[in-house]
Write a protein that holds these residues in place. Structure first.
Motif, short mmCIF file in Angstrom:
data_model
loop_
_atom_site.label_atom_id
_atom_site.label_comp_id
_atom_site.label_asym_id
_atom_site.label_seq_id
_atom_site.Cartn_x
_atom_site.Cartn_y
_atom_site.Cartn_z
N ASP A 280 15.91 -9.76 -3.60
CA ASP A 280 16.19 -8.06 -4.22
C ASP A 280 15.20 -7.93 -5.16
OD1 ASP A 280 18.75 -7.93 -2.84
OD2 ASP A 280 19.80 -9.04 -4.33
N ALA A 281 13.94 -8.23 -4.92
CA ALA A 281 12.66 -7.80 -5.65
C ALA A 281 12.05 -6.72 -5.52
CB ALA A 281 11.78 -8.90 -5.40
N ARG A 282 12.45 -5.71 -4.71
CA ARG A 282 12.12 -4.64 -4.39
C ARG A 282 12.87 -3.35 -4.70
NH1 ARG A 282 7.74 -4.52 0.05
NH2 ARG A 282 6.99 -6.64 0.04
N PHE A 283 12.40 -2.33 -4.82
CA PHE A 283 13.14 -0.75 -4.73
C PHE A 283 12.44 0.35 -4.37
CE2 PHE A 283 10.59 -1.49 -8.84
CZ PHE A 283 10.07 -0.14 -8.95
N ILE A 284 13.01 1.20 -4.19
CA ILE A 284 12.20 2.65 -3.98
C ILE A 284 11.92 3.39 -5.05
CG2 ILE A 284 12.49 4.61 -2.57
CD1 ILE A 284 12.18 2.24 -0.61
N HIS A 285 10.68 3.46 -5.22
CA HIS A 285 10.20 4.43 -6.25
C HIS A 285 10.66 5.46 -6.11
CE1 HIS A 285 7.26 6.31 -8.65
NE2 HIS A 285 6.98 5.09 -9.44
N PRO A 286 10.90 6.41 -7.24
CA PRO A 286 11.25 7.90 -7.12
C PRO A 286 10.38 8.54 -6.25
CG PRO A 286 11.67 7.09 -9.27
CD PRO A 286 10.93 6.11 -8.67
N ASP A 287 8.99 8.41 -6.00
CA ASP A 287 8.03 9.09 -5.25
C ASP A 287 8.22 8.65 -3.75
OD1 ASP A 287 7.22 10.29 -7.50
OD2 ASP A 287 5.60 8.83 -7.79
N ALA B 41 0.83 -1.13 -0.01
CA ALA B 41 -0.04 0.09 -0.04
C ALA B 41 0.98 1.09 0.17
CB ALA B 41 -0.84 -0.14 1.17
N SER B 42 0.96 1.92 -1.16
CA SER B 42 2.23 2.88 -1.42
C SER B 42 1.94 4.00 -0.39
CB SER B 42 2.26 3.18 -2.86
OG SER B 42 0.99 3.73 -3.28
N ASP B 43 0.53 4.23 -0.19
CA ASP B 43 0.22 5.55 0.63
C ASP B 43 0.36 5.25 2.05
OD1 ASP B 43 -1.70 3.47 0.61
OD2 ASP B 43 -3.35 4.81 1.12
N HIS B 44 0.79 3.75 2.38
CA HIS B 44 1.34 3.70 3.84
C HIS B 44 2.63 3.60 4.18
CE1 HIS B 44 -3.19 2.91 4.09
NE2 HIS B 44 -3.14 3.24 5.34
N CYS B 45 3.27 3.43 2.86
CA CYS B 45 4.93 3.13 3.00
C CYS B 45 5.65 4.35 3.29
CB CYS B 45 5.25 2.72 1.76
SG CYS B 45 6.81 2.15 1.60
N ILE B 46 6.41 4.28 4.21
CA ILE B 46 7.35 5.37 4.72
C ILE B 46 8.84 5.36 3.84
CG2 ILE B 46 6.20 5.95 6.77
CD1 ILE B 46 8.45 4.27 8.19
N GLY B 47 8.99 4.44 3.05
CA GLY B 47 10.22 4.42 2.38
C GLY B 47 11.58 4.13 3.27
N CYS B 48 11.06 3.09 4.47
CA CYS B 48 12.27 2.88 5.43
C CYS B 48 13.33 1.94 4.69
CB CYS B 48 11.85 2.55 6.72
SG CYS B 48 10.91 0.92 6.83
N LYS B 49 13.00 0.97 3.96
CA LYS B 49 13.67 0.16 3.19
C LYS B 49 13.96 -1.27 4.00
CE LYS B 49 16.20 3.56 0.79
NZ LYS B 49 17.58 4.26 0.41
N ALA B 50 13.14 -1.23 5.15
CA ALA B 50 13.36 -2.50 5.78
C ALA B 50 12.89 -3.89 5.07
CB ALA B 50 12.40 -2.37 6.95
N CYS B 51 11.75 -3.60 4.26
CA CYS B 51 11.54 -4.75 3.37
C CYS B 51 12.53 -4.94 2.11
CB CYS B 51 10.05 -4.47 2.59
SG CYS B 51 9.89 -3.00 1.57
N LEU B 52 13.15 -4.05 1.68
CA LEU B 52 14.28 -4.23 0.82
C LEU B 52 15.39 -5.22 1.55
CD1 LEU B 52 12.77 -1.48 -0.52
CD2 LEU B 52 15.23 -1.12 -1.62
N ALA B 53 15.76 -4.58 2.49
CA ALA B 53 16.81 -5.56 3.32
C ALA B 53 16.34 -6.95 3.65
CB ALA B 53 17.16 -4.89 4.76
N ALA B 54 15.03 -7.26 3.92
CA ALA B 54 14.56 -8.18 4.33
C ALA B 54 14.18 -9.54 2.75
CB ALA B 54 13.13 -8.32 5.10
N CYS B 55 13.97 -8.87 1.90
CA CYS B 55 13.90 -9.83 0.64
C CYS B 55 15.11 -10.56 0.18
CB CYS B 55 13.22 -8.91 -0.32
SG CYS B 55 12.88 -9.69 -1.99
N PRO B 56 15.11 -11.72 0.13
CA PRO B 56 16.36 -12.61 -0.18
C PRO B 56 16.58 -12.53 -1.60
CG PRO B 56 14.63 -14.10 0.64
CD PRO B 56 14.14 -12.78 0.91
#
Length: 179
Positions: free
Chosen positions: A104-111, A87-102
């Protein structure tokens, strides 16, 4: 209730990247980013070498560490197909999910929010295949309900030899690479 997954025939995949372009176009992914990508892996020693070409993306795991570590609940398992969504409107961009994904399937959108493959749930809800599956010229990808023994994806997984990425991570990914 469906539990969506995918099988990718690595013998038929030619690495053309049509799936990558279709995903970027369908989901308005910013230039320089991608929700899926092509990986090649060579195994063996000359002259006994095998090349595996894979179209990779979020594995929509049954035990997704990206969901359990999200401090806001933005990363969650959807009731529709039990897929991992953001839910992009709830995401704070902390990158915890990026670190947790083994994978490397996520990225931080420019927004400023985490982004990844959604299995094109907006298309699937309309009875269509994800964009990557719909455009594949070799028809190497099959999508469907893993819990339906009559689904094409379940039959392929049951009838073919294959593997999932990083089984040792314990995430129980829902993408199988058929060999």
């Amino acid at each position: 209730m469906a539990r969506f997954g995918m099988a990718i025939d690595t013998v038929r995949c030619v690495g053309c990247m049509d799936c990558v372009v279709a995903c970027q176009t369908e989901n308005d992914v910013p230039t320089g980013y991608c929700r899926d990508w092509i990986t090649t892996e060579a195994r063996g020693r000359f002259p006994e070498v095998e090349l595996e070409i894979r179209s990779e993306r979020c594995n929509h795991c049954d035990d997704p560490p990206c969901v359990w570590c999200c401090p806001t609940g933005a990363s969650h398992v959807s009731s529709f197909g039990q897929t991992v969504q953001i839910a992009s409107d709830h995401c704070i961009g902390c990158k915890a999910c990026l670190a947790a994904c083994p994978y490397d399937a996520r990225f931080i959108h420019p927004d400023g929010y985490a982004d990844k493959c959604t299995f094109c749930v907006h298309r699937v809800k309309e009875g269509l295949d994800p964009a990557c599956v719909a455009v594949c010229p070799t028809h190497c990808m099959t999508f469907g309900d893993l819990d339906d023994p009559q689904s094409a994806v379940r039959k392929q997984i049951d009838q073919r030899r294959g593997h999932r990425l990083l089984p040792e991570a314990g995430t129980r990914p829902r993408i199988w690479f058929l060999v």
